[in-house]
Write an enzyme that holds these catalytic residues in place. Structure first.
Site, PDB file in Angstrom:
ATOM      1  N   ASP A 108     -29.038  10.550  21.381  1.00  0.00           N
ATOM      2  CA  ASP A 108     -28.935  11.094  22.730  1.00  0.00           C
ATOM      3  C   ASP A 108     -28.301  12.475  22.579  1.00  0.00           C
ATOM      4  OD1 ASP A 108     -28.683  11.628  25.393  1.00  0.00           O
ATOM      5  OD2 ASP A 108     -27.438   9.886  25.873  1.00  0.00           O
ATOM      6  N   ASP A 114     -23.736   5.439  21.380  1.00  0.00           N
ATOM      7  CA  ASP A 114     -22.364   5.086  21.730  1.00  0.00           C
ATOM      8  C   ASP A 114     -22.275   4.272  23.009  1.00  0.00           C
ATOM      9  OD1 ASP A 114     -23.042   6.962  23.605  1.00  0.00           O
ATOM     10  OD2 ASP A 114     -21.448   8.383  23.126  1.00  0.00           O
ATOM     11  N   ASP A 143     -26.873   0.458  23.545  1.00  0.00           N
ATOM     12  CA  ASP A 143     -27.364   1.000  22.278  1.00  0.00           C
ATOM     13  C   ASP A 143     -27.302   0.001  21.126  1.00  0.00           C
ATOM     14  OD1 ASP A 143     -28.100   3.498  23.218  1.00  0.00           O
ATOM     15  OD2 ASP A 143     -26.110   4.362  22.912  1.00  0.00           O
ATOM     16  N   ASN A 156     -30.053   1.029 -28.003  1.00  0.00           N
ATOM     17  CA  ASN A 156     -29.173   0.504 -29.045  1.00  0.00           C
ATOM     18  C   ASN A 156     -29.363  -0.994 -29.245  1.00  0.00           C
ATOM     19  OD1 ASN A 156     -28.033   2.958 -29.637  1.00  0.00           O
ATOM     20  ND2 ASN A 156     -26.208   2.668 -28.368  1.00  0.00           N
ATOM     21  N   ASN A 191     -20.363  -2.706 -26.400  1.00  0.00           N
ATOM     22  CA  ASN A 191     -20.616  -2.851 -24.963  1.00  0.00           C
ATOM     23  C   ASN A 191     -19.387  -2.475 -24.147  1.00  0.00           C
ATOM     24  OD1 ASN A 191     -22.407  -3.700 -22.823  1.00  0.00           O
ATOM     25  ND2 ASN A 191     -21.087  -5.488 -22.572  1.00  0.00           N
ATOM     26  N   ASP A 231     -18.980   1.076 -21.819  1.00  0.00           N
ATOM     27  CA  ASP A 231     -18.819   0.873 -20.370  1.00  0.00           C
ATOM     28  C   ASP A 231     -17.736   1.769 -19.777  1.00  0.00           C
ATOM     29  OD1 ASP A 231     -20.805  -0.951 -20.004  1.00  0.00           O
ATOM     30  OD2 ASP A 231     -19.516  -2.728 -20.123  1.00  0.00           O
TER      31      ASP A 231
END
Length: 839
Positions: free
Chosen positions: A328, A590, A594, A658, A683, A687
């Site tokens: 709006d 708002d 709505d 890998n 691993n 990470d």
């Protein structure tokens, strides 16, 4: 006290107040506090007190991790206890790091959500107070008006033209009328007209009610868990799930093949099984859920600094990929402060009398705060000392009128104001400026011409009418809004914000087009549209929408700039048409009506000053209702999504290569190329840089246009860069085996060092489509990468080396590893340039 009477709609108001230990003045603060401590917060879903433990266990709950833990425990009793302890320790450290990151993200989100709490008006110690809905307890007396969300299951004490939307409970979208009274005990839920329920909201009217049930004891609470399960996934969530399934299928197939072949080569069964599972852990994007959650939460925190509060994390992706924004004009494009320009009679002359009647109507209105009444009251003060209010018919979106019965100088007068068409339909007479009264049909044409002329100048039109009222009851109803005398028009203005045109142009440059959906007259909408940059706006009216087929709307909606004179229920249809046309649609609303449109949109956006029901339905709440805030929020949303994609690229390139290399080499060697604990160490260390990806810097090109999750592109990226990674792993394998003629422990150490350092450094290459020299990584990513490289180089010289099955490497081998990694980085940089050029 926890359960009141199960048929509370059958009790009288007096009986119910007594049963709840309350009265018409509400609870005392002390008693309310005691009840809150005893029964807990008013939440439809319990949060639980074991959140941290559950969150930690969640890091370990993947099938592959659980099998690996079980196998390590079995190995503890059958073979090497030290290796088993090391494997379990590495798994726990990895889980702990993930837990700490995700917990921090969850805590940050909780703080953000507290900024947009839903509140309610309650009587405490006889005084009206506004408190968070979560603090409502049984026995509280609440005061509700249009736009309010009902904070618990309640029984009405007072009501005035009260209508609620109960679609969340009954599925019925038509407003349900509510009024005081007593009903039979066997009355069904949908027919309990003297009760209002948690999760529903007030459309029109006012009410005072006593809270009977809160939290999970409410009707809404009983079904809320089911409703949560039915909440639709975003496209991002669906694509991530499909991506996870794809990697899981590849992983399981590879694990089975590697294990069976190793067994056929007469390698130790338990070691082969642990090795296969360790490869699976390396291949499976176990951190993906945690990384996404961390990334989105940190993105939400950054967006909060731009006054954008994210309520649903998964909506960030849709926010970033949004290419159509529907809104709006009021408060977003315009200044949001409506002012009264003047009041005019049927002949177009300014009239003090019309303003006086409008002032009475606005002054005594008590339904809900609205900018039109505020504009009338602030225009000029009028003495109301001799005027008394007798009754009120609150505004609603069906009648589009507000009526107040007042007594002026001993005479009862019903004063009504509202939308022009609806007002003319209830008037039979019209009063001119000189006090002469004529038949409405004689002046209607002139009134409409004046209204059109003023609408074309950007004024919003509100009509005022009155009638003399003669009734002994002093009570009015909607049926009394007839045979009225039309007085004149109020001209209201809400000009565009000074920066609206520039902000809209910036949004357009970001690939986001604005479509205005307003209930205002097409002439007003056209006037405003031209002021903000639409030279020749394409407009579709609500009447045209009613005549248009859904297929035709799908074709025309994307080409339309303004939808004017739109009914609230037409908003959903517009949004669905835009979505069906292939757009990612945001809706900014708002108002009371709505909520359905906010649910329908890919991303629902509201503002902190919105009606409770709108804020509750929204995915994102803006703390400031201007387009610059929206623009900044979209940019942060795109940055968050871009960093999420970076992790996916990392997890599917170097790491994938890998692990694939390890699986292949195990078939060619007479020994396992790496021990299970070494695979898990790789691993864990690779990470660490990926956990900082949420803080990485972003290339400007990644936020210029909307972006979507593209599984085909990711799959192609995984294949190309996974093959390159695997190729250099095999080169390392050849150097270790045939050039350096490394023994088993030296072979494993050399490969581990090369795998970790290359995987850590390659992150800096694939994180951007630009040259690594033109796009610098964030400082935390750079620091984490440097930390991993240093730790990897030091481990073979540390006391941990023997426990991990590692040994010191000769200096010449470090030279070979450096050459391989440097060549790998150069080849990847070249391949990246070709890949993005040919995408």
């Amino acid at each position: 006290m926890e359960v009141v009477n199960t048929t509370y709609w059958n009790s009288t108001e007096t009986e119910l107040l007594s049963e709840t230990g309350s009265n018409e003045k509400g609870l005392t603060e002390t008693e309310a506090g005691n009840r809150l401590v005893k029964f807990g917060p008013n939440r439809s879903v319990a949060t639980g007190k074991s959140g941290n433990l559950v969150l930690f266990i969640k890091q370990l709950n993947s099938p592959i991790s659980l099998i690996l833990i079980a196998a390590a425990i079995l190995s503890f009793f059958l073979s090497d206890k030290t290796d088993s302890i090391i494997i379990l320790l590495i798994i726990c450290i990895s889980a702990l790091l993930s837990f700490l990151q995700e917990k921090g993200a969850a805590d940050a989100l909780k703080k953000l959500l507290s900024l947009v709490q839903i509140t309610t008006n309650v009587l405490r110690d006889g005084n009206s107070r506004t408190i968070p809905v979560e603090e409502i307890v049984k026995g509280d007396v609440v005061i509700l008006s249009a736009g309010n969300t009902v904070p618990g299951d309640c029984r009405l004490i007072e009501s005035n033209n009260l209508f609620l939307n109960e679609a969340t409970l009954t599925g019925e979208t038509f407003p349900a009328e509510k009024k005081c009274g007593t009903l039979p005990a066997e009355t069904l839920l949908a027919a309990r007209s003297n009760c209002i329920f948690m999760g529903t909201h007030v459309i029109s009217g006012t009410a005072k009610a006593v809270v009977v049930n809160t939290g999970r004891n409410t009707e809404f609470g009983k079904i809320s868990q089911h409703l949560r399960k039915l909440k639709p996934e975003t496209e991002f969530e669906k694509e991530i799930k499909h991506f996870g399934y794809l990697l899981m299928e590849v992983t399981l197939l590879l694990v089975v093949i590697v294990f069976l072949i190793n067994i056929s080569l007469h390698k130790p069964v338990l070691d082969s099984f642990l090795f296969s599972l360790a490869i699976a852990v390396g291949l499976t994007p176990q951190l993906l859920p945690a990384i996404i959650s961390i990334n989105l939460s940190k993105g939400a925190s950054k967006m909060a600094t731009q006054k954008v509060i994210v309520k649903r994390l998964s909506a960030i992706e849709n926010f970033g990929s949004m290419n159509v924004l529907c809104s709006d004009k009021t408060g977003t494009i315009t200044q949001g402060k409506i002012t009264l320009a003047k009041a005019i009679d049927c002949n177009g002359n300014e009239s003090e009398n019309i303003f006086r009647f409008a002032y009475y109507n606005a002054f005594f209105e008590s339904g809900f705060t609205n900018p039109i009444d505020e504009a009338i009251r602030s225009y000029k003060k009028i003495d109301t000392g001799t005027v008394a209010k007798k009754d009120e018919i609150p505004y609603d979106f069906i009648r589009k009128k507000l009526s107040i019965l007042v007594n002026v100088d001993g005479k009862d007068i019903l004063v009504t104001k509202g939308a022009l068409d609806e007002m003319i339909s209830v008037c039979t007479k019209a009063e001119s400026g000189n006090g002469l009264v004529a038949d409405i049909s004689n002046v209607k044409e002139n009134i409409m011409k004046q209204a059109e002329a003023h609408c074309a100048e950007g004024f919003r039109i509100i009509s005022v009418a009155y009638k003399k009222f003669d009734s002994a009851t002093n009570i009015v109803s909607k049926d009394d809004e007839k045979e009225m005398v039309f007085l004149g028009l109020l001209l209201l203005t809400d000009p565009p914000k000074p920066d609206a045109a520039a902000a809209l142009q910036r949004l357009h440059n970001m690939g986001v087009s604005l479509k205005i959906i307003t209930g205002d007259n097409p002439l007003i909408a056209k006037y405003i549209s031209k002021q903000i940059g639409f030279d020749d706006p394409v407009i579709i009216t609500g009447d045209e929408l009613r005549e248009m087929s859904s297929d035709a709307l799908v074709q025309r909606a994307p080409l339309t700039n303004v939808f004017a004179a739109v009914e609230p229920n037409q908003k959903e249809r517009i949004l669905l048409a835009l979505k069906k046309a292939g757009n990612v649609v945001g809706f900014m609303g708002d108002g009371i009506n709505d909520a359905p449109a906010l649910h329908t949109a890919d991303v629902g956006i509201s503002v902190n000053g919105a009606a409770d029901v709108a804020k509750d339905a929204a995915d994102i709440v803006l703390l400031s209702d201007n387009l610059t805030v929206l623009e900044n929020g979209i940019t942060e949303g795109r940055k968050t999504f871009a960093n999420t994609l970076k992790y996916i690229f990392m997890a599917t390139s170097a790491n994938f290569g890998n692990m694939f290399s390890m699986a292949g080499s195990s078939l060619l060697l007479s020994f396992l190329p790496l021990l299970p604990k070494q695979v898990l160490l790789i691993n864990l260390l690779t990470d660490i840089p990926e956990m900082t990806i949420a803080t990485d810097s972003i290339d400007d090109s990644m936020v210029l246009k909307p972006a979507k999750m593209n599984i085909r592109f990711i799959r192609k990226f995984m294949v190309v860069f996974g093959i390159i990674s695997s190729l250099f792993d095999y080169i390392t394998f050849g150097v270790l085996l045939y050039v350096a003629k490394a023994p088993v422990n030296e072979f494993r150490t050399g490969w581990l060092v090369e795998s970790i350092i290359s995987a850590a450094l390659i992150v800096l290459i694939i994180r951007t489509s630009k040259s690594v020299f033109k796009s610098r990584p964030g400082k935390y990513l750079a620091m984490a990468t440097l930390f991993v490289v240093i730790i990897t180089l030091l481990i073979p010289f540390s006391p941990l080396a023997p426990l991990l099955g590692l040994t010191k490497l000769p200096l010449s081998l470090y030279g070979w590893i450096t050459l391989i990694i440097a060549t790998y980085i150069i080849v990847t940089e070249i391949a990246k340039k070709i890949f993005y050029k040919c995408r």
